[in-house]
Enzyme design. Structure first.
Site, mmCIF file in Angstrom:
data_model
loop_
_atom_site.group_PDB
_atom_site.id
_atom_site.type_symbol
_atom_site.label_atom_id
_atom_site.label_comp_id
_atom_site.label_asym_id
_atom_site.label_seq_id
_atom_site.Cartn_x
_atom_site.Cartn_y
_atom_site.Cartn_z
ATOM 1 N N LYS A 24 112.951 -0.035 -76.058
ATOM 2 C CA LYS A 24 113.181 -0.402 -77.570
ATOM 3 C C LYS A 24 114.590 -0.479 -77.803
ATOM 4 C CE LYS A 24 113.717 3.010 -81.750
ATOM 5 N NZ LYS A 24 114.961 3.423 -81.626
ATOM 6 N N ASN A 25 115.718 -0.001 -77.220
ATOM 7 C CA ASN A 25 116.796 -0.533 -77.475
ATOM 8 C C ASN A 25 117.355 -1.771 -77.154
ATOM 9 O OD1 ASN A 25 117.088 1.971 -78.821
ATOM 10 N ND2 ASN A 25 118.440 3.113 -76.869
ATOM 11 N N ARG A 99 117.131 0.656 -88.750
ATOM 12 C CA ARG A 99 118.599 0.629 -88.555
ATOM 13 C C ARG A 99 118.918 -0.465 -87.552
ATOM 14 N NH1 ARG A 99 122.714 4.066 -88.832
ATOM 15 N NH2 ARG A 99 124.289 3.543 -87.306
ATOM 16 N N ASP A 123 117.303 7.429 -87.352
ATOM 17 C CA ASP A 123 117.138 8.865 -86.932
ATOM 18 C C ASP A 123 118.213 9.678 -87.856
ATOM 19 O OD1 ASP A 123 115.205 9.176 -85.450
ATOM 20 O OD2 ASP A 123 116.080 8.652 -83.629
ATOM 21 N N ASP A 321 120.008 9.881 -74.993
ATOM 22 C CA ASP A 321 118.468 9.827 -75.431
ATOM 23 C C ASP A 321 117.701 10.708 -74.579
ATOM 24 O OD1 ASP A 321 118.966 8.278 -77.584
ATOM 25 O OD2 ASP A 321 118.355 6.521 -77.008
ATOM 26 N N MET A 343 127.889 13.233 -77.807
ATOM 27 C CA MET A 343 127.912 12.227 -78.610
ATOM 28 C C MET A 343 127.318 12.310 -79.999
ATOM 29 S SD MET A 343 127.076 9.214 -75.599
ATOM 30 C CE MET A 343 127.550 7.943 -76.806
#
Length: 436
Positions: A24-25, A99, A123, A321, A343
């Protein structure tokens, strides 16, 4: 809109093979890179998840020709981009919900000298600054404006020029955006404190195949010689490392024998090692990770005997994540671990649901939780709960699959944003899960 839910009957062992989806990222930046050329770009292994499909829709609205070849493979041709679409109400509505829409800025600046986006959503995991993107663009010579009334960021850049840029934080999306803005800037750009994630390496490999000149990908120092134009290419995305970590945690928590296929183990960094610290056994078989069924697993301690501490950090440190998955997987282990989420604030607030299920967890503050493992002596119990964000949602799903009795998880749109057909894929392994 009524929230969908998963009803999960826990306590069943799973078995079989599962293949991770595309990352996804990585998808969000790779897809926006198609805007850098008028030639055809073919991309394989695109995950079919809400955030990615919404971005492809926005690209289509911008005038990119989108041709679906088969499941996960698409062709994009950006030879007729309508830059005026950025001024429309429709763009304002669609982009504000996503986003990833921020990633169109760099390529549009590089090619058209202008870009704008509304303040994006995403998110709710605490503050996530966008300053890095805009500081990078202004260093390259762009002028930046934020309109309070319309909540729009707009950027003008008729002549981007290469510069030395020290990023204020190694943001993955910030680094990617500045790289895409710099590939066609005049002269040489040096980016220091760049993100080192495999996703950035992938973007640089793709751009270099398109004709860019980028050195140092995978390190924190990038050197980019600007070129006149970029051409087409074919790109295959990495498997999603967050899914791979989630499946390792799932196998451990449910005591299941699982094989995770095609993992690109060479790009997983510390991920397998951190799960091994929890005592989870695994074998690397070619590019597959095999996890045997384990009734019990025991956390390591540090060499001096002190309690294990697992923290996140920018790559090559452990990815934030997966911290929620590690936290859940440690509930069943023997031993104690401190989970330190450095983070993002408020990512650990989902532990109250795990405590309701019977987990022994002390939440010290928004960043730190201590898990006292049960050594599989006290199974979790099923409850009703709501998913707060993508990663916590899957952590709660894993907890529910390992618990005794039924659980209901609401707000699963959050899970669908990041994991494709997760219920169908888990049912294929023997999970009792239904969508209602």
């Amino acid at each position: 809109m009524e929230s969908k839910a998963f009803i999960v009957e826990g306590g069943h062992k799973l078995s079989g093979e599962i293949t991770p989806q595309g990352a996804k990222n990585e998808a969000l930046q790779i897809l926006c890179a198609v805007l850098l050329t008028e030639e055809k770009v073919t991309i394989h292994n695109i995950p079919n998840i809400i955030d990615v499909m919404k971005l492809i829709e926005i690209l289509g609205d911008l005038g990119v020709k989108v041709n679906k070849l088969d499941e996960g493979s698409y062709e994009f041709t950006a030879d007729a981009v309508d830059i005026h679409y950025l001024e429309s109400d429709e763009f304002a509505q669609k982009a504000a919900k996503l986003r990833g829409s921020i990633m169109v800025l760099g390529p549009l600046l590089a090619r058209f000298g202008f870009a704008k986006v509304p303040k994006p959503g995403g998110d709710k995991i605490g503050r996530r600054r966008l300053d890095t993107h805009f500081l990078g663009f202004t260093k390259l010579g762009a002028s930046f404006n934020y309109d309070d009334r319309s909540s729009f960021y707009s950027i003008d850049a008729k002549n981007l020029e290469g510069k030395y840029i020290l990023l204020d934080e190694p943001s993955v999306t910030g680094t990617a955006n500045v790289i895409m803005a710099a590939v066609m800037a005049k002269g040489k750009t040096t980016i220091y404190n760049a993100a080192c994630e495999p996703y950035i390496k992938q973007l640089c490999r793709m751009l270099n195949r398109m004709g860019a000149n980028i050195q140092g990908a995978g390190s924190n120092l990038l050197e980019i010689e600007g070129v006149e134009r970029l051409g087409g290419t074919t790109h295959t995305m990495l498997p999603d490392m967050i899914e791979i970590g989630s499946f390792i945690g799932l196998a451990a928590m449910t005591g299941s024998e699982l094989t995770i296929k095609d993992c690109r183990i060479d790009e997983l960094g510390q991920i397998p090692g951190v799960f091994q610290k929890l005592g989870i056994q695994m074998e690397f078989r070619g590019d597959d990770i095999y996890i045997p069924a384990q009734e019990n697993y025991k956390m390591e301690r540090f060499i001096d005997g002190s309690i294990l501490n697992i923290a996140d950090g920018p790559w090559p440190m452990f990815t934030p994540d997966l911290l929620s998955i590690v936290l859940v997987a440690s509930i069943k282990a023997k031993g104690t671990v401190m989970i330190h989420q450095k983070m993002f604030e408020s990512r650990l607030f989902f532990v109250d649901k795990l405590i309701d299920m019977g987990a022994q967890i002390i939440l010290s503050d928004p960043h730190r939780a201590t898990v006292i493992g049960s050594n599989n002596e006290r199974p979790l119990r099923g409850i009703s709960m709501t998913s707060p964000d993508i990663r916590a949602g899957v952590a709660l799903l894993i907890a529910a699959l390992s618990a005794e009795g039924k659980s209901t998880i609401y707000n699963i749109e959050q899970i669908d944003r990041g994991y494709q057909f997760i219920d169908e894929r888990l049912r294929a392994l023997g999970a009792k899960i239904e969508r209602v």
